[in-house]
Motif scaffolding. Structure first.
Motif, PDB file in Angstrom:
ATOM      1  N   HIS A 128       0.842  -1.195   0.000  1.00 48.75           N
ATOM      2  CA  HIS A 128       0.000   0.000   0.000  1.00 48.75           C
ATOM      3  C   HIS A 128       0.879   1.248   0.000  1.00 48.75           C
ATOM      4  N   THR A 140      -6.469  -2.498  -0.020  1.00 48.36           N
ATOM      5  CA  THR A 140      -7.409  -2.414   1.089  1.00 48.36           C
ATOM      6  C   THR A 140      -8.058  -3.775   1.299  1.00 48.36           C
ATOM      7  N   VAL A 141      -8.587  -3.987   2.486  1.00 50.52           N
ATOM      8  CA  VAL A 141      -9.310  -5.214   2.772  1.00 50.52           C
ATOM      9  C   VAL A 141     -10.701  -5.095   2.155  1.00 50.52           C
ATOM     10  N   TRP A 142     -11.040  -6.040   1.303  1.00 49.80           N
ATOM     11  CA  TRP A 142     -12.370  -6.071   0.672  1.00 49.80           C
ATOM     12  C   TRP A 142     -13.375  -6.683   1.640  1.00 49.80           C
ATOM     13  N   ASN A 143     -13.004  -7.824   2.213  1.00 51.38           N
ATOM     14  CA  ASN A 143     -13.761  -8.414   3.317  1.00 51.38           C
ATOM     15  C   ASN A 143     -12.811  -9.249   4.150  1.00 51.38           C
ATOM     16  N   ASP A 144     -13.223  -9.562   5.384  1.00 53.57           N
ATOM     17  CA  ASP A 144     -12.353 -10.348   6.247  1.00 53.57           C
ATOM     18  C   ASP A 144     -13.146 -11.461   6.917  1.00 53.57           C
ATOM     19  N   HIS A 145     -12.500 -12.161   7.819  1.00 54.58           N
ATOM     20  CA  HIS A 145     -13.115 -13.327   8.437  1.00 54.58           C
ATOM     21  C   HIS A 145     -14.223 -12.989   9.435  1.00 54.58           C
ATOM     22  N   LYS A 201     -11.218 -14.113   3.413  1.00 62.24           N
ATOM     23  CA  LYS A 201     -10.618 -12.777   3.399  1.00 62.24           C
ATOM     24  C   LYS A 201     -10.187 -12.486   1.972  1.00 62.24           C
ATOM     25  N   LEU A 208      -8.449  -9.151  -0.511  1.00 63.81           N
ATOM     26  CA  LEU A 208      -7.916  -7.800  -0.626  1.00 63.81           C
ATOM     27  C   LEU A 208      -8.283  -7.218  -1.980  1.00 63.81           C
ATOM     28  N   SER A 209      -8.399  -5.922  -2.036  1.00 65.88           N
ATOM     29  CA  SER A 209      -8.571  -5.205  -3.298  1.00 65.88           C
ATOM     30  C   SER A 209      -7.258  -4.492  -3.575  1.00 65.88           C
TER      31      SER A 209
END
Length: 67
Positions: free
Chosen positions: A12, A26-31, A45, A47-48
């Motif tokens: 980043h 960035t984190v798109w979604n996580d656990h 999880k 990442l974008s």
């Protein structure tokens, strides 16, 4: 032709040329979000990653050289 790997790590806000867009990770979604598929409950999880073709080590480096 010998190819020598000069790859640079991407992260980043990796430094880029001022006229090119920044590297954004960035984190798109996580656990923390549970998902359901049939009878299976799971987390994942992802990442974008957004970057230009001139970020870090050029993706288009071969076009910068005459044959």
């Amino acid at each position: 032709m010998e190819i020598i790997d000069l790859s640079r790590e991407l992260f980043h806000r990796t430094q880029t040329h001022p006229s090119h867009p920044p590297v954004i990770m960035t984190v798109w979604n996580d656990h923390s979000e549970k998902k359901v598929a049939g009878d299976t409950v799971f987390t994942s999880k992802a990442l974008s990653i957004v970057l230009s073709d001139h970020a870090g080590t050029h993706v288009d480096a071969p076009v910068h050289f005459e044959p």
